[in-house]
Design an enzyme around this catalytic site. Structure first.
Site, mmCIF file in Angstrom:
data_model
loop_
_atom_site.group_PDB
_atom_site.id
_atom_site.type_symbol
_atom_site.label_atom_id
_atom_site.label_comp_id
_atom_site.label_asym_id
_atom_site.label_seq_id
_atom_site.Cartn_x
_atom_site.Cartn_y
_atom_site.Cartn_z
ATOM 1 N N ARG A 324 1.104 -1.097 -0.054
ATOM 2 C CA ARG A 324 -0.034 0.032 0.070
ATOM 3 C C ARG A 324 0.971 1.469 0.203
ATOM 4 N NH1 ARG A 324 -3.235 -3.101 -1.482
ATOM 5 N NH2 ARG A 324 -5.377 -3.611 -0.535
ATOM 6 N N GLU A 353 -3.317 7.716 -6.460
ATOM 7 C CA GLU A 353 -3.077 6.684 -7.519
ATOM 8 C C GLU A 353 -4.284 7.441 -8.795
ATOM 9 O OE1 GLU A 353 -3.263 2.744 -6.798
ATOM 10 O OE2 GLU A 353 -1.326 2.776 -5.727
ATOM 11 N N HIS A 372 0.488 0.189 -10.299
ATOM 12 C CA HIS A 372 -0.325 -0.937 -9.637
ATOM 13 C C HIS A 372 -0.431 -2.178 -10.344
ATOM 14 C CE1 HIS A 372 -2.935 -0.884 -5.858
ATOM 15 N NE2 HIS A 372 -2.685 -2.079 -6.012
#
Length: 635
Positions: A324, A353, A372
């Site tokens: 994370r 993000e 990601h």
């Protein structure tokens, strides 16, 4: 001692096949789990009953049906068929399942075989609210926000929300519970993909693959500039030794690395089985050449990698993060990179993000970044699709999902009696785990309930679930409730045993006191260790509020609210004034102070504070000569 796994009377209906054996009729104790639901404007209570006895109920033996009762109607009209739970207002008996983001075809096939499937992508919030009232289930990824407005617009028809992945930040869990909607996720299918991506980032960073690739595509040939480092013999610290972290460790061992790990819940024997040493947080960061992050984002871990943390690392350390983004203070990481304390970083996740195009971290020449991609393999995507589809179908059939993440509610009359003890149980679990020193894997917890009532009349499952919640949630992404508490504890290698002791007190109250004992661990606060060597605490409900009444062998009387500083001191005059003056000087508001005396002129001083004191303040308290040890606890 009453067994915690004793059978429970099953109120709900069982459906069995000819080859199956129905549960025995002599089950002893009824338990009810209620969700609030709404049909039109009237609240509905969805009641799920189930046995925790593994000898009578297994996942393949029977299917729990749902009984729906309208809380505003009379008892005579309250019992409805379980099939009404998934039946739409239209004539079609099949449930309607809406998929709002792309899902693997294998998962879609599972859904088509069960109900009416609608795949509608890129819905605006307004469009989702308009459509949701005709749906029994909703499956999302991370892009769809399932807000309170969505649950309100469903008018009680929405029974389950499935999150195709692990994180559920985009789902309003409180609203889901209030409206009787179960929320399930898919936490296991992407484990290998995330671990492989972590290794990919580690190796590509060590050999400057991304930078060398960009250089060659720019027409350059700079062999000397991109000299890398070898992995063989280097120390890798895995911060978080769960499913992904342990898989990263296995692969790193295959690369010839020495692997250490920090995780307060990881069993030492599981780590040793793959050649990994469990160490404290400070030891891990100070000795590692590479640090790979696999910890959840919780209030405890938010920005835990900051200026102070980086300053305690080996110069030239390399950081990998596929967990994370919020566990790293990104500005602090840029400073550490610029100073050379951190030689390189490889990041797949970020606080925001996508990150801004001007991000200094993303643009830094010593940072390798990916958008990601941890779970982005074809195999993982198909696995997640199947896992979430099966969880949603199971929930619509009335099964109790092991991946349920929102907390169910018990009937009002039961909750009214247990509510203060529920709060006490969670706070005792939260306090106990904070007393465990880093590097000690928690594997065994014993809970003792003292009550004037007959042990068979005391159903402790909700209390056990809340103790489990208090122990696990502070440093985990797991959401603990009555449905999944035992499953999550077992998954984390945490064995919780229970003992019910009859005492001479008023039977008017369900519980006199609750004790929590954690064995085979080291303690941050030696005074919390009892004569048998375990961390031991005991609490009671006084005047409707939870209180700590025993710490190790010390009797205390401490309200469990806010934050707490515990000090073991030499029993002498002026101690309250000295500590109070330090806190007052640092503008820390004190809510209460109490001192419990013991023999040998020792005492435990408990100080309630409204906010977390600074490190400087805590250091000053520790420097008081009469204070032998202290600990700060967040409650």
């Amino acid at each position: 001692m009453a067994s915690s796994s004793s059978s429970l009377k099953v109120i709900s209906t069982f459906t069995t096949t000819p080859s199956q054996t129905p549960p025995p009729s002599s089950l002893s104790k009824a338990s009810l789990v209620s969700f609030l639901n709404t049909t039109t404007s009237s609240p509905i209570s969805l009641k799920l009953s189930h046995s925790f006895s593994p000898s009578h109920l297994r996942s393949n033996d029977s299917t729990l049906s749902l009984l729906v009762t309208n809380a505003l109607k009379t008892a005579e009209s309250s019992s409805l068929s379980s099939s009404n739970l998934t039946k739409s207002p239209s004539s079609d008996p099949k449930p309607t399942i809406l998929v709002s983001e792309k899902l693997g075809e294998a998962g879609l096939e599972v859904l088509r075989a069960f109900g009416n499937l609608e795949c509608v992508y890129n819905l605006t919030p307004e469009e989702l609210c308009l459509k949701i009232s005709a749906c029994d289930a909703l499956i999302v990824r991370s892009g769809t926000k399932v807000t309170r407005e969505v649950f309100e617009a469903s008018k009680g028809r929405l029974k389950v929300v499935g999150r195709a992945g692990v994180g559920i930040d985009n789902v309003d869990l409180q609203a889901a519970t209030e409206f009787g909607c179960l929320v399930v996720n898919a936490p296991t299918a992407n484990t290998i993909a995330a671990a492989e991506h972590g290794i990919a980032l580690l190796t590509s960073m060590a050999r400057n693959v991304a930078q060398a690739d960009a250089s060659m595509k720019a027409g350059l040939w700079k062999r000397n500039k991109y000299v890398g480092v070898s992995l063989v013999g280097k120390t890798l610290a895995v911060m978080g030794f769960g499913k992904v972290g342990s898989e990263v460790a296995r692969r790193a061992k295959g690369l010839g690395m020495h692997v250490i790990a920090h995780d307060p819940y990881a069993p030492a024997d599981r780590a040793r089985a793959i050649g990994v040493d469990l160490v404290s947080f400070d030891q891990a960061i100070s000795t590692a050449d590479f640090v790979s992050l696999h910890m959840p984002l919780t209030p405890t871990t938010a920005k835990v990698f900051n200026d102070d943390t980086f300053s305690n690392m080996k110069k030239g350390v390399r950081i990998i993060n596929v967990a994370r983004g919020g566990v790293i203070d990104e500005d602090a990481l840029v400073r550490a990179l610029d100073s050379g304390v951190v030689a390189q970083a490889a990041l797949d996740v970020f606080i925001e993000e996508p990150p801004s195009k001007e991000s200094k971290l993303v643009q830094h020449e010593n940072v390798t970044v990916t958008p990601h991609l941890g779970a982005s393999t074809k195999e993982a995507q198909e696995g997640v699709a199947i896992e979430i589809a099966e969880a949603v179908v199971g929930a619509l059939q009335g099964e109790l999902s092991a991946t349920a993440v929102n907390a169910p509610m018990v009937p009002p009359e039961v909750m009214s009696e247990l509510s203060p003890y529920v709060v006490l149980a969670e706070k005792l679990g939260k306090l106990a785990v904070q007393l465990v020193a880093g590097g000690s894997g928690i594997t065994s917890v014993r809970v003792v309930y003292k009550s004037a009532r007959d042990p068979d009349d005391l159903d402790t499952r909700l209390l056990r679930a809340m103790i489990t919640k208090g122990i696990i949630e502070p440093i985990s992404t797991s959401f603990i409730n009555l449905v999944n508490a035992d499953f999550v504890a077992k998954q984390k290698g945490l064995r919780i045993s229970e003992e019910k002791v009859t005492v001479d007190s008023s039977p008017e109250f369900p519980v006199d006191s609750i004790q929590v004992h954690i064995s085979n661990v080291d303690s941050k606060f030696a005074s919390s260790v009892s004569e048998n060597g375990s961390i031991s605490i005991e609490g009671k409900v006084k005047y409707g509020e939870p209180h700590l009444t025993c710490l190790g062998s010390f009797g205390v009387d401490v309200s469990l609210e806010g934050n707490l500083i515990l000090c073991r001191q030499v029993d002498q005059p002026g101690m309250i004034g000295k500590v109070g003056n330090i806190l007052g000087t640092q503008n820390v508001n004190v809510s209460f102070m109490s001192v419990g005396r013991t023999i040998l002129k020792k005492a435990i001083m408990a100080i309630g504070v409204d906010e977390e004191p600074s490190k400087e303040t805590l250091t000053k308290i520790g420097d008081v000569s009469a204070i032998e040890e202290f600990v700060f606890l967040k409650l």
